[in-house]
Design an enzyme around this catalytic site. Sequence first.
Site, mmCIF file in Angstrom:
data_model
loop_
_atom_site.group_PDB
_atom_site.id
_atom_site.type_symbol
_atom_site.label_atom_id
_atom_site.label_comp_id
_atom_site.label_asym_id
_atom_site.label_seq_id
_atom_site.Cartn_x
_atom_site.Cartn_y
_atom_site.Cartn_z
ATOM 1 N N ALA A 29 -6.641 1.505 0.562
ATOM 2 C CA ALA A 29 -5.807 2.652 0.931
ATOM 3 C C ALA A 29 -5.411 3.484 -0.282
ATOM 4 O O ALA A 29 -5.178 4.681 -0.165
ATOM 5 C CB ALA A 29 -4.552 2.157 1.644
ATOM 6 N N GLY A 83 -7.216 3.708 -3.262
ATOM 7 C CA GLY A 83 -8.295 4.228 -4.086
ATOM 8 C C GLY A 83 -9.426 3.239 -4.227
ATOM 9 O O GLY A 83 -9.511 2.234 -3.513
ATOM 10 N N ASP A 112 1.927 -3.562 2.745
ATOM 11 C CA ASP A 112 0.538 -3.660 3.211
ATOM 12 C C ASP A 112 -0.033 -5.047 2.921
ATOM 13 O O ASP A 112 -1.090 -5.192 2.303
ATOM 14 C CB ASP A 112 -0.325 -2.581 2.549
ATOM 15 C CG ASP A 112 -1.629 -2.334 3.319
ATOM 16 O OD1 ASP A 112 -1.740 -2.792 4.472
ATOM 17 O OD2 ASP A 112 -2.527 -1.683 2.760
#
Length: 785
Positions: free
Chosen positions: A514, A516, A628
């Site tokens: 998410a 990169g 996350d």
Amino acid sequence: MASAISYILFLSIFSSAFALGKAQPRQSNISLDTSLRPTANPTSWQSPNGRFAFGFYPEGTGFSIGIWLVASPENSTVIWTADRDEPPVTKDAVLKLTNEGLKLLLQHSEGRLISNLSTGNDASSASMLDSGNFVICDSNFNVIWETFDNPTDTIMAGQVLLAGSELVSSLSGTNHSSGNFHLIMQKDGNLVLYPVASPDTPGDAYWASGTNGDGSLSLYLDDKGWLYLHLGNVTSNLTSGYRYGTPLVYRATLGVDGIFRLYSHDLELNTQQVLKEFPEVTDPCEVQGTCGLNSYCTSANGQVVCMCLPGFDYLDTNRTSSGCRRNITTAAGCYLGNDNMTYMSTLESVIWMVDPYGAPLSVTSKEDCGEECLKDCNCDAALFSDNTCRKLVFPLRYGKTDDSTTTFIKLVNISAGGTPVSSQAESPAAAPVTTIRRKFSAKILTVSAAIIACIISSLAALIFFFHRYRAGRYRRLWRNKEPALVDEIAPRPFSYHELREATDGFKEEIGKGAFGTVFKGTLHCGQRILAVKKLEKVVDEGEREFRTEMRTIGRTHHKNLVRLLGFCDEGTNRLLVYEYMSNGSLADLIFKADGHPGWDERVRIVLDIARGIHYLHEECETRIIHCDIKPQNILMDDNWTAKISDFGLAKLLMPSETRTFTGIRGTRGYLAPEWHKNVAITVKADVYSFGIVLLEIVCCRKNMELKAEEDAIILLDWVHNCFMDGELEKLVPDEVDMTELNRLVKVGLWCTQSEPGSRPSMKNVVTMLETNVDISLPHPPGFSS
């Protein structure tokens, strides 16, 4: 001196469980040439009862040498640190007992002694005693050096703090170097707490025993919890005894917040209790020196915030308690005849514990007080309260909020010749700030501005060429450094050119997420392998904000977190440099079709992840919500230890570029229900995600399998149904310990409760995973209490 030592020996005989140890120097003998290493067993020498250990412990990016009280494998308390103001050593260090004493051997150096023997006798042996005292003995078993004679921030039961000695607080809970406060056993008999950065005068003391004049008293702590001052027939009790049948270990520690606390430890129950505090305060700002010079202390819910004076910036943005300095300076002199050189800034509701340099003045208004200081060359600041004006000079100290007082600060006008100090973080304002200015001369302003413009233009070219020279020299220096030194300075800034060369033009992609793309890179001619993440779609933060965030992440240090080694914030480029994780992600390990890790390995990985998240939530200096947690963000190192990556980065992601939902951080399938309710997100969102990952690890399958049978498509629902039907064996692809499986499933179901308040904290999760505590029956998914 002789009477004090005799009394210590008396206390040691009184309680064999916590004996001082001078009478038993042969216990746990350590012979000459015995050595310790930070990462090779043994890393420490333990006392016979196993309660204390002496050796290497992790600190910062390396290791320190000290003594700790061992409450449990995951819970220890450092009570003494050697060479505490030296930087942590690397994993190549060796600690060796020689005839000169304890010698620390370091690569590329001659090493140094960490014990100064008190006699001319050679060391022959050493012992870690049951009292927490480490002693070195000569060939006749006479103690010639001991840690009890060289305390840092703690004394233990049976230890004495002699007249003229002191305890110095640690800098933080994870940094045991010298901190901001010291407790001095003064030779006049008074036990006093002072800020370290003070002249130790009576006005600097924020607590004292009031026993001055009683002679050269010493501070004693005995094995019943009595803390008292004593000399001959004079005794002054600071506490009462606390032991009532249960064997406890007592210590008294000067905390990082300046409070001297007496603790009891029940090692059977693995608990500790604060028995007494000196001083007993409800507001931490009552401790003088909590905030440094030229800053003032505010607090909310027990949390301290240090604020700078108007016109001042933090000395260190990473340690805002270190004080503040002017952000504009000018040449020395008096400017009473120059109406535009200085002006007064007003700070409401702050008082300073500092004496005025002259007699107080009676004034009729606040403005008059400001004017009195403005026209006095010696006045830097003034306090107004009850129609009284007190003039002060810098530095100001011990500032705190006070509704009845107004502070005036004399500042220099930059447009009239003041020079800005090199950029610092701006201080947040906790009180309204206004200014009282004199009438400015337009002509003088114009001339001054023209002069400044010429100077700036001339310096700009110099700075440009100097910067280019320094940048080139900086790159050359780093290229020539030994690989081991990179571990000592983290995170450090890299140039974009360095990272482009290290990755061969970002050639080898090893991952994408998410935030990169991740590329493999090397430094020092291939001797150091790195993972370089190019951040994409990040919030357009300024350079200072980005660097502050990177240093916050870089200060985290835990064996279950992927370590941030450096960063690049050159122009629009934002890159992060991590340690390289050779065994890929947890997703690669548990979701592969051709096999999966064994049960014991899966249980260990679950505990690794839980400990890492617990550290982020509760133990690191700046608490972090990951946002996350998923198998793709759990990486495996050379030893198959699970480490959490991408922590602390969620707020860098632009809201319009999230993975699944606008305004939501995270990945579908792992998102807690509150993400969809437009409510405040707490650490319990990570607990939910961890619960899903736990169940995935247990079952070796993804949280959603469209090819599974209808009742097993959603992992969480399937697990709960199997749990309620007593069919847990359906969940696992191999034979496992059913008792342990039942425990892990319960933990997973509790973590995934729909209401955040029903989920356990990660501290409780770790406890449930590590011990055999009873876990109640979890509510079904979607249940709301």
